[in-house]
Design an enzyme around this catalytic site. Structure first.
Site, PDB file in Angstrom:
ATOM      1  N   GLU A  65     -25.901  12.301  97.281  1.00  0.00           N
ATOM      2  CA  GLU A  65     -24.757  11.744  98.001  1.00  0.00           C
ATOM      3  C   GLU A  65     -23.539  11.747  97.079  1.00  0.00           C
ATOM      4  O   GLU A  65     -23.647  11.523  95.870  1.00  0.00           O
ATOM      5  CB  GLU A  65     -25.102  10.301  98.413  1.00  0.00           C
ATOM      6  CG  GLU A  65     -23.954   9.504  98.992  1.00  0.00           C
ATOM      7  CD  GLU A  65     -24.284   8.015  99.102  1.00  0.00           C
ATOM      8  OE1 GLU A  65     -23.795   7.382 100.050  1.00  0.00           O
ATOM      9  OE2 GLU A  65     -25.026   7.492  98.243  1.00  0.00           O
ATOM     10  N   ASN A  94     -18.666   9.520 105.074  1.00  0.00           N
ATOM     11  CA  ASN A  94     -19.592   9.850 103.991  1.00  0.00           C
ATOM     12  C   ASN A  94     -20.494  10.947 104.557  1.00  0.00           C
ATOM     13  O   ASN A  94     -21.316  10.687 105.432  1.00  0.00           O
ATOM     14  CB  ASN A  94     -20.397   8.609 103.598  1.00  0.00           C
ATOM     15  CG  ASN A  94     -21.212   8.814 102.346  1.00  0.00           C
ATOM     16  OD1 ASN A  94     -21.547   9.942 101.987  1.00  0.00           O
ATOM     17  ND2 ASN A  94     -21.566   7.722 101.685  1.00  0.00           N
ATOM     18  N   LYS A 137     -22.861   9.857 107.558  1.00  0.00           N
ATOM     19  CA  LYS A 137     -23.712   8.679 107.333  1.00  0.00           C
ATOM     20  C   LYS A 137     -23.512   7.627 108.419  1.00  0.00           C
ATOM     21  O   LYS A 137     -22.394   7.189 108.682  1.00  0.00           O
ATOM     22  CB  LYS A 137     -23.405   8.099 105.958  1.00  0.00           C
ATOM     23  CG  LYS A 137     -24.313   6.967 105.496  1.00  0.00           C
ATOM     24  CD  LYS A 137     -23.957   6.625 104.053  1.00  0.00           C
ATOM     25  CE  LYS A 137     -24.809   5.505 103.483  1.00  0.00           C
ATOM     26  NZ  LYS A 137     -24.455   5.253 102.060  1.00  0.00           N
ATOM     27  N   GLU A 184     -18.365   0.464 101.030  1.00  0.00           N
ATOM     28  CA  GLU A 184     -18.452   1.620 101.927  1.00  0.00           C
ATOM     29  C   GLU A 184     -17.870   1.316 103.304  1.00  0.00           C
ATOM     30  O   GLU A 184     -17.258   2.175 103.939  1.00  0.00           O
ATOM     31  CB  GLU A 184     -19.894   2.102 102.047  1.00  0.00           C
ATOM     32  CG  GLU A 184     -20.402   2.820 100.814  1.00  0.00           C
ATOM     33  CD  GLU A 184     -21.709   3.544 101.070  1.00  0.00           C
ATOM     34  OE1 GLU A 184     -21.750   4.416 101.975  1.00  0.00           O
ATOM     35  OE2 GLU A 184     -22.690   3.238 100.372  1.00  0.00           O
ATOM     36  N   CYS A 194     -28.505   8.116 101.732  1.00  0.00           N
ATOM     37  CA  CYS A 194     -28.646   6.839 101.019  1.00  0.00           C
ATOM     38  C   CYS A 194     -29.239   5.735 101.890  1.00  0.00           C
ATOM     39  O   CYS A 194     -30.431   5.722 102.159  1.00  0.00           O
ATOM     40  CB  CYS A 194     -27.297   6.425 100.430  1.00  0.00           C
ATOM     41  SG  CYS A 194     -27.439   5.165  99.128  1.00  0.00           S
ATOM     42  N   ASN A 242     -26.803   7.216  96.036  1.00  0.00           N
ATOM     43  CA  ASN A 242     -26.234   6.567  94.850  1.00  0.00           C
ATOM     44  C   ASN A 242     -26.594   5.096  94.985  1.00  0.00           C
ATOM     45  O   ASN A 242     -25.981   4.382  95.786  1.00  0.00           O
ATOM     46  CB  ASN A 242     -24.707   6.681  94.819  1.00  0.00           C
ATOM     47  CG  ASN A 242     -24.163   8.053  94.474  1.00  0.00           C
ATOM     48  OD1 ASN A 242     -23.198   8.184  93.722  1.00  0.00           O
ATOM     49  ND2 ASN A 242     -24.738   9.095  95.047  1.00  0.00           N
TER      50      ASN A 242
END
Length: 308
Positions: free
Chosen positions: A46, A106, A123, A142, A168, A193
């Site tokens: 990611e 993302n 994501k 995020e 993730c 991550n």
């Protein structure tokens, strides 16, 4: 027999000062190592091109646009695409995407062996929070800098294999794998991550974080009879430690390759995708065994409702 050597290109830390070109050079070196081992499908982490910037709070969200890519491939990443085409290697990696109409996602992309982008995933399960939280040991913003993905969970028949992507935090949600499993997925690629310590529960450190990561991916693989490749960006990045623990999991939920470091490291395994067939035809034969009339709550309810 449908066999393919699949690789995970774990990456060590990327600092704020590291240029895209420097990072891509590292990715290319991992790709060369993968080619030497016969890898035909390579998975990167990611946000593979940059530091994990959601750890910082910016009052003006536009300050973070410098970490986003407005096109893919671009000038910095084109050499990676060119090398992959030369080597006949499919790959996937994650990055921060800024769309032409200024939406922020993302994102990860999937290519074929000619370096053509065949799939895009954004994501869905964004972790963290929107505003600065003084109660946390470190920020995880995020939800401030990204919008939830708008493409859903899709699969693509790529190089003879049914492939799907997640990113993730998606790996912790069983819905991710089942959405892909209901489309016959045979390979799920996941970049991540992940901080080595829970920002809201300091006692949850590296050992337990790695356990939870393995548990989620092994369960997802077994319950959907699919290979899962989870690949980390790891090590101390701008003073913040990210865990490694990249793994390749087979359709029985067994870990068949595992990273041993927190730096740039290649893991790989030969995957026989015909092995996905048994589970899909027996214990997890969805057509025979799923009872969707009893699953309505899953599709209409988000938070917990406790009976009175």
């Amino acid at each position: 027999m449908r066999k393919m050597i699949v690789g995970g290109a774990q990456m060590g830390p990327i600092q704020q000062a590291d240029s895209r070109e420097t990072v891509v050079a590292r990715m290319m070196e991992l790709m060369r190592k993968a080619h030497a081992e016969g890898v035909k499908m390579l998975v990167y982490p990611e946000l593979a091109l940059t530091t994990f910037f959601p750890r910082w709070y910016a009052e003006d969200r536009a300050e973070m646009d410098r970490w986003f890519e407005s096109e893919m491939p671009n000038g910095a990443t084109q050499p990676l695409f060119d090398l992959a085409r030369e080597m006949g290697m499919a790959f996937t990696f994650g990055f921060a995407e800024l769309t032409p109409d200024r939406h922020h996602f993302n994102t990860s992309i999937l290519t074929d062996a000619q370096a053509n982008i065949v799939g895009t995933y954004r994501k869905v399960h964004l972790p963290g929070h929107v505003e600065f939280d003084p109660e946390r040991t470190h920020q995880h913003l995020e939800k401030r800098y990204f919008e939830p993905g708008d493409l859903g969970f899709n699969v693509w028949r790529n190089e003879g294999v049914v492939m799907g992507m997640a990113i993730c935090n998606d790996r912790r949600w069983p819905e991710t794998y089942r959405e892909l499993g209901l489309q016959g997925v045979e390979l799920v690629t996941i970049g991540y991550n992940t901080p080595s310590v829970n920002s809201q529960k300091g006692a949850e450190g590296l050992r337990q974080r790695l356990f939870h990561s393995d548990l989620s991916m092994q369960a997802g693989a077994y319950q959907n009879s699919t290979y899962v490749v989870g690949v980390a960006k790891a090590g101390t990045e701008d003073g913040h430690h990210l865990m490694g623990g990249s793994i390749i999991v087979d359709p029985d939920g067994e870990v068949i390759a595992r990273a041993e470091t927190e730096g740039d490291e290649l893991i790989f395994a030969e995957c026989d995708f015909d092995r996905c067939t048994f589970g899909k035809a027996t214990v997890f034969d969805f057509a025979r065994h799923r009872r969707i009339e009893h699953y309505q709550r899953i599709g209409r309810q988000t938070g917990v409702i406790v009976p009175v």
